[in-house]
Enzyme design. Structure first.
Site, PDB file in Angstrom:
ATOM      1  N   ASP A  52       0.714  -1.173  -0.104  1.00 56.24           N
ATOM      2  CA  ASP A  52      -0.131  -0.091  -0.001  1.00 56.24           C
ATOM      3  C   ASP A  52       0.857   1.248  -0.102  1.00 56.24           C
ATOM      4  O   ASP A  52       2.036   1.437   0.412  1.00 56.24           O
ATOM      5  CB  ASP A  52      -0.752   0.051   1.380  1.00 56.24           C
ATOM      6  CG  ASP A  52      -0.109  -0.151   2.576  1.00 56.24           C
ATOM      7  OD1 ASP A  52       0.804  -0.874   2.523  1.00 56.24           O
ATOM      8  OD2 ASP A  52      -0.624   0.370   3.570  1.00 56.24           O
ATOM      9  N   ASP A  53       0.097   2.521  -0.373  1.00 58.83           N
ATOM     10  CA  ASP A  53       0.927   3.892  -0.396  1.00 58.83           C
ATOM     11  C   ASP A  53       2.231   3.567  -1.125  1.00 58.83           C
ATOM     12  O   ASP A  53       3.234   4.009  -0.506  1.00 58.83           O
ATOM     13  CB  ASP A  53       1.009   4.082   1.286  1.00 58.83           C
ATOM     14  CG  ASP A  53      -0.176   4.197   1.872  1.00 58.83           C
ATOM     15  OD1 ASP A  53      -1.251   4.314   1.216  1.00 58.83           O
ATOM     16  OD2 ASP A  53      -0.313   4.099   2.910  1.00 58.83           O
TER      17      ASP A  53
END
Length: 645
Positions: free
Chosen positions: A287-288
């Site tokens: 993620d991110d």
């Protein structure tokens, strides 16, 4: 006398024969998480007294036995005699515990006329009130027996145990938290307390994934220092004792080269080191990250031009290699968990299609709902996610996390709501992402985990009050003070401009009533409303001291310290406001002085700031903002103040 009247009288006499005159009737206890099935089996109760007999079946784990013994001692039992089997003529209550495949438990269940709950992590608690009474704690497996012991802990502390039957098991296979926030990670002491808390609410999963652990993200290829690895090993041992699966998460996305065997081997080496301290469950977080450009030229050669679809293929290839390695080294290992780069909706996309097509079906995929911080999650949303990712997803619920700008100055302590009952049929579980402040996080997390255990029987408000009682150690005064405080921290923002939970609903309802009463009412009604306002101001003012003195874990008071300071100041400001309104209502020019002092105190309260460095964004503390501050500001204009002569 009619035949019907005769039957009614006979039934009444039979009831009186069981429950002596003046005795309290058996009542259905309040257990959290709410059991799947719980019913009284008559009016009898079992008094534990000061001495009991404990029959622990072979194979009962030491931590489960210790938990039952602690529950008995907390209930006032001073002597616990051990026995190998039930006695038909015992002169004191007998407690039988073990898994359903052991002889003492089978015999006890047969005596009680019931059977074991046969679902994974399931348990049965049954009582037999004949003689001195028998309480049976039967687990389908070791985890189920531990959960039974947690329920017994709640039963034992309320007084005599009623004749009842509980058959219970979790709705969702995975239930817990992910320490996945940005900002200052929890301390090892925080994590230890959190694991012990998770056990009390029947959670079974904790994911270690602090974004600011450099050895799990920026320097993920490097081994942990020996001291850190040893500290993590102690956490793993605590988790095992608490029947919580410790999941280690690594975040290689910012620098990983998906096609490079050396990076796959680096992941495997890191997991091998964690396996050496007892970790059996692993997680890769993607993620991110920027997923539409490669970190290495090798990936361009292996997967073609960068883009969402290519990223999905590359991620699947690496994760499949890791999953295969986990199984090769430990056939009993749990499936690898991953969080995808597109984690925040269920819309069809080339990236999701690539994962759906190429990712090993054993790998668990996390999903945060319809948004990063979704205002609600419906069954239809979860079904869409299942279709998009090709498997039931594990919900990463970004509540009560407070590491984004909209949460600056806030603790998120509203009840867990707006998740549809029945989601258990479409999810593999729920992990809550808590706040940087561990102890205050327990309020919302209790709701998340109660929902995950029994989403169809979940009651948000009752669970919220239970969380307050647990933090207060059962003290009623501290419980009320905590609920007053929670109301001022009720607002739950999203990434947009509209929050998904409103601010201070209980206080706002009172202040709205005061406004309406002052606008159009008789003098008597105005005085009554202002007296109620003054009492509420006293509750706000006094709540902070009650919390500091009454919470069971001092960490709660320490981690909420600036909020408690600001709450007290705002309570004093409201107290002066109430005095000013009362003075104005009687035509006294003293109202001006009271309102001026309220304004000064409000300014002092608004200047209180969060603990520096404790969260990702520091800032002024918010206390019922938009509700309390607005009323204090508006109050001087609600009743005309006589002009000086």
């Amino acid at each position: 006398m009619t035949r019907r009247t005769g039957r009614t009288l006979a039934l009444l006499l039979a009831t009186l024969a069981v429950t002596p005159a003046g005795a309290d009737p058996a009542t259905l206890p309040a257990i959290f998480p709410t059991p799947v099935e719980m019913a009284l089996r008559g009016a009898d109760t079992i008094a534990l007294g000061r001495s009991v007999v404990l029959v622990a079946a072979p194979g009962t784990q030491p931590e489960t036995l210790a938990l039952v013994e602690r529950g008995l001692r907390d209930a006032g039992v001073r002597t616990i005699a051990a026995a190998r089997a039930l006695s038909p003529s015992a002169d004191r209550a007998q407690i039988v515990l073990g898994t359903g495949d052991t002889a003492p438990v089978r015999a006890a269940l047969a005596r009680a006329g019931t059977t074991i709950d046969d679902a994974r992590e399931g348990y049965t608690i049954a009582t037999d009130a004949d003689g001195a009474g028998v309480v049976i704690l039967a687990g389908r497996d070791a985890d189920g027996l531990f959960h039974a012991a947690q329920t017994f802990r709640q039963l034992a502390r309320t007084g005599p145990i009623p004749a009842l039957l509980i058959r219970d098991h979790p709705a969702m296979p995975i239930r817990g938290t992910i320490e996945g926030f940005y900002g200052k990670p929890w301390t090892m002491a925080d994590r230890t307390k959190h694991l012990d808390f998770l056990a009390t609410v029947k959670a079974n999963t904790y994911v270690y994934s602090p974004k600011d652990d450099p050895h799990a993200r920026d320097r993920w290829r490097e081994p942990y220092p020996a001291a850190t690895l040893s500290a993590l090993g102690a956490l793993v041992a605590t988790a095992r004792r608490d029947h919580v699966d410790f999941v280690y998460a690594i975040s290689p996305g910012p620098t990983v080269c998906f096609s490079d065997p050396a990076d796959a081997q680096a992941l495997e080496r890191k997991f091998d080191a964690l396996r050496g301290i007892g970790v059996r469950s692993f997680y890769v977080a993607l993620d991110d990250i920027e997923y539409k450009k490669w970190n290495c030229d090798r990936d361009a050669a292996a997967f073609g031009p960068s883009g969402a679809e290519a990223a999905g293929v590359a991620q699947a290839k690496l994760l499949n290699v890791v999953q295969a390695d986990l199984l090769a080294k430990d056939a009993a290992s749990r499936p690898l968990i991953m969080v995808p780069t597109e984690y925040y909706d269920a819309k069809e996309s080339p990236y999701k299609a690539a994962l759906r097509q190429h990712l090993d079906p054993r790998i668990v995929v996390q999903w945060t709902g319809t948004d990063v911080v979704p205002p609600a999650i419906a069954i239809s949303d979860a079904k869409a996610a299942t279709k998009a990712f090709g498997r039931k997803t594990l919900l990463w619920d970004n509540y009560p996390v407070n590491d984004y700008a909209q949460t600056t100055g806030r603790l998120l302590m509203a009840p867990y709501t707006r998740r549809e009952a029945g989601l258990s049929g479409e999810l593999s579980g729920i992990l809550s992402n808590p706040m940087n402040q561990e102890a205050p996080s327990r309020v919302a997390v209790t709701g998340v985990l109660a929902f995950a255990w029994n989403d169809r029987g979940y009651d948000a408000d009752r669970t919220w009050r239970f969380a307050a009682r647990e933090l207060a150690g059962g003290d009623p005064h501290a419980t009320d003070a905590l609920l007053t405080f929670f109301d001022t921290q009720h607002l739950a923002p999203t990434f947009g401009s509209q929050p998904w939970q409103e601010q201070a609903p209980r206080l706002k309802a009172l202040l709205d009533r005061v406004r309406e009463t002052l606008a159009d009412s008789t003098p008597d009604r105005r005085r009554a409303a202002l007296a109620e306002l003054a009492r509420s101001a006293d509750e706000l003012t006094d709540a902070s001291d009650a919390i500091r003195a009454g919470v069971a874990d001092p960490a709660f008071a320490e981690q909420t310290r600036p909020w408690l300071e600001a709450l007290q100041l705002w309570g004093r400001a409201l107290r002066q406001t109430a005095a000013g309104l009362s003075a104005a209502d009687t035509g006294s020019r003293a109202a001006t002085r009271y309102f001026a002092e309220a304004k000064r105190l409000a300014a002092e309260a608004a200047a209180v700031r969060t603990i520096a460095g404790a969260t990702r964004f520091d800032g002024p503390v918010r206390i019922a903002d938009g509700v309390l501050d607005r009323f204090v500001t508006d109050a001087p204009g609600l009743i005309a103040i006589p002009a000086p002569k």
